[in-house]
Design a protein around this motif. Structure first.
Motif, PDB file in Angstrom:
ATOM      1  N   ARG A   1    -119.946  12.509  -0.972  1.00 34.40           N
ATOM      2  CA  ARG A   1    -121.198  11.933  -1.483  1.00 34.40           C
ATOM      3  C   ARG A   1    -121.755  10.891  -0.497  1.00 34.40           C
ATOM      4  O   ARG A   1    -122.975  10.826  -0.291  1.00 34.40           O
ATOM      5  CB  ARG A   1    -120.961  11.256  -2.840  1.00 34.40           C
ATOM      6  N   GLY A   2    -120.864  10.089   0.067  1.00 34.98           N
ATOM      7  CA  GLY A   2    -121.307   9.096   1.055  1.00 34.98           C
ATOM      8  C   GLY A   2    -121.946   9.778   2.255  1.00 34.98           C
ATOM      9  O   GLY A   2    -122.998   9.352   2.750  1.00 34.98           O
ATOM     10  N   ILE A   3    -121.325  10.859   2.712  1.00 38.34           N
ATOM     11  CA  ILE A   3    -121.854  11.597   3.864  1.00 38.34           C
ATOM     12  C   ILE A   3    -123.200  12.234   3.516  1.00 38.34           C
ATOM     13  O   ILE A   3    -124.152  12.198   4.316  1.00 38.34           O
ATOM     14  CB  ILE A   3    -120.836  12.668   4.322  1.00 38.34           C
ATOM     15  N   ALA A   4    -123.313  12.770   2.304  1.00 39.70           N
ATOM     16  CA  ALA A   4    -124.551  13.442   1.886  1.00 39.70           C
ATOM     17  C   ALA A   4    -125.732  12.473   1.859  1.00 39.70           C
ATOM     18  O   ALA A   4    -126.887  12.892   1.932  1.00 39.70           O
ATOM     19  CB  ALA A   4    -124.366  14.087   0.511  1.00 39.70           C
ATOM     20  N   ALA A   5    -125.449  11.169   1.777  1.00 40.35           N
ATOM     21  CA  ALA A   5    -126.511  10.155   1.692  1.00 40.35           C
ATOM     22  C   ALA A   5    -127.055   9.761   3.073  1.00 40.35           C
ATOM     23  O   ALA A   5    -128.013   8.992   3.159  1.00 40.35           O
ATOM     24  CB  ALA A   5    -125.977   8.913   0.973  1.00 40.35           C
ATOM     25  N   VAL A   6    -126.449  10.292   4.139  1.00 40.55           N
ATOM     26  CA  VAL A   6    -126.882   9.937   5.501  1.00 40.55           C
ATOM     27  C   VAL A   6    -128.155  10.708   5.851  1.00 40.55           C
ATOM     28  O   VAL A   6    -128.204  11.937   5.719  1.00 40.55           O
ATOM     29  CB  VAL A   6    -125.770  10.279   6.525  1.00 40.55           C
ATOM     30  N   SER A   7    -129.168   9.990   6.304  1.00 43.89           N
ATOM     31  CA  SER A   7    -130.435  10.612   6.671  1.00 43.89           C
ATOM     32  C   SER A   7    -131.154   9.693   7.651  1.00 43.89           C
ATOM     33  O   SER A   7    -131.163   8.477   7.462  1.00 43.89           O
ATOM     34  CB  SER A   7    -131.271  10.804   5.398  1.00 43.89           C
TER      35      SER A   7
END
Ligand SMILES: [Zn+2]
Length: 331
Positions: A198-204
Motif C-alpha cells: 500500500r505504501g508503494i502504491a501511494a508513490v506518484s
C-alpha cells in the motif's frame, strides 16, 4: 491515530474481540531474544567488485538523491533483480531446524553465483557488519545477525538482502513463517506485507513523500499494530543508504516531492506490543523489550512518469512479497 483497541471487534471479521482473536497477547508472546554464535567470515572471490566502503571503511559515493538516467537505470534494475533472486532462494531454505547461519550461506553462495557482492558484509565502518544478510527472528525488529540458533516451528524470520552489482545496490526483505505459525502471528505478517505494498502504491511523481506514511500508519493502526518510527526507508542506487529518509509514520513537514527517476526503499516494521526496543550487546540486533513479534517487508522502488515500479523483482516477475497487481486495494 486510532489504534484498534482490545475490546473492539477484530479486523478480520470473525466477530470476536480483538484481544481474543488477532490481538491475543498470550498466543503472540515469544521467548526473549537469545544471541547464538556467529560463524567465521565467508569469503568473496577476487573477481567480484566491492563497494567503496569495504576497502575505504567509509562511504565515498555521493549520498544525495539517487536519480537515474537510462544507462544507470539498467544497472540498477540488474542489481535489484539479483536481490530479488537471492531473497527468494534464501526464503525457500527457511525451515524448522535450519539455523540463520545456514540461511546466510545460501544467500552468500547465490550472490556470488550471480556476480554480486553482499552489501552488508563489512558495512558500517567501525561496527563492521559480519554477514551477507540480516535475519531478524520474532521480536527482533531489524539487523539480526545470522547465527547458530535453529529456527523453531512457530517462529517468524525476516530475511533482508542487499546485492551490489554493476555499481548499484538493490535492497529487499520479506518475513517468512517457520513450520506451524499461529493465526495472530500470520495476521501480523500478512498485514505488514500489505502495508508495504500500500505504501508503494501511494508513490506518484509530484506528490509529497509523506503519501507513503499516510498509506501505511493508519492501515496498521486499524489492525491494532504499531509502526516503528526511527527506522525508515532510504534512497538507494550507487550508494547503499542515501537521501531521502522515507518515513513510514506520518511526519509533519515531509513535503519533498517524488521525482521521476528516483529510487528508494519502502520497508515498514510493524509491532504487536508496546513497540519499545533496544540494541543487543552485539551492537546491531534491535529487539523489542516485551518480546512481542514484529515483521517487515521491503522493496526498492523507482518513480516513473505514470507512478512507480517495484524494481526488486526477478527476471520472471516473482517477489517474496507478491506484487501490487495482487493487492486488491479498496477503491
Ligand atoms: Zn481476528
Amino acid at each position: 491515530m486510532q489504534r484498534l483497541r482490545n475490546n473492539d471487534k477484530c479486523w478480520c471479521g470473525s466477530g470476536a474481540k480483538f484481544k481474543r482473536c488477532h490481538g491475543d497477547v498470550r498466543r503472540l508472546q515469544r521467548d526473549p531474544v537469545e544471541l547464538g554464535s556467529v560463524s567465521a567470515e565467508r569469503p568473496v572471490p577476487e573477481h567480484i567488485t566491492r563497494p567503496d566502503y569495504v576497502a575505504v571503511g567509509s562511504v565515498t559515493t555521493p549520498t544525495g538523491l539517487q536519480i537515474h538516467d537510462d544507462e544507470s537505470l539498467e544497472r540498477m534494475r540488474a542489481a535489484c533483480r539479483v536481490a530479488a533472486e537471492v531473497l527468494l532462494r534464501t526464503g525457500a531454505a527457511v525451515d524448522v531446524g535450519v539455523t540463520t547461519d545456514e540461511l546466510d550461506a545460501v544467500a552468500h553462495d547465490t550472490y556470488i553465483e550471480l556476480g554480486a557482492y553482499p552489501s552488508t558484509l563489512h558495512y558500517g565502518g567501525a561496527r563492521d557488519y559480519p554477514k551477507s544478510i540480516c535475519t531478524s527472528v520474532n521480536g527482533v525488529v531489524c539487523h539480526g545477525i545470522p547465527d547458530s540458533r535453529p529456527l523453531r516451528s512457530g517462529d517468524i524470520v525476516n530475511v533482508d538482502v542487499t546485492a551490489f552489482v554493476e555499481g548499484m545496490h538493490g535492497d529487499t526483505s520479506a518475513t517468512f513463517c517457520v513450520g506451524e505459525v499461529d493465526e495472530p502471528t500470520r495476521g501480523l505478517v500478512e498485514t505488514t506485507r500489505e502495508a508495504t505494498l500500500r505504501g508503494i502504491a501511494a508513490v506518484s511523481p509530484g506528490e509529497p513523500l509523506r503519501r507513503i506514511a499516510e498509506a501505511i500508519e493508519p492501515f496498521a493502526a486499524s489492525r491494532g499494530y504499531g509502526v516503528v518510527k526511527e527506522y525508515g526507508g532510504h534512497g538507494i542506487g550507487a550508494t547503499f543508504h542515501a537521501t531521502p529518509h522515507i518515513n513510514h509514520c506520518i511526519t509533519r513537514g515531509d513535503t519533498m516531492p517524488f521525482e521521476v527517476g528516483m529510487t528508494f526503499t519502502v520497508e515498514p516494521m510493524l509491532t504487536t506490543g508496546s513497540g519499545g526496543y533496544r540494541q543487543a550487546a552485539d551492537g546491531w540486533t534491535e529487539h523489542v523489550v516485551d518480546s512481542m513479534p514484529t515483521a517487515q517487508f521491503e522493496h526498492t522502488v523507482l518513480v516513473t512518469p505514470e507512478g512507480r515500479e517495484i524494481l526488486t523483482v526477478t527476471e520472471d516477475g516473482r517477489t517474496a512479497a507478491g506484487t501490487l497487481d495482487e493487492l486488491q486495494l479498496p477503491a
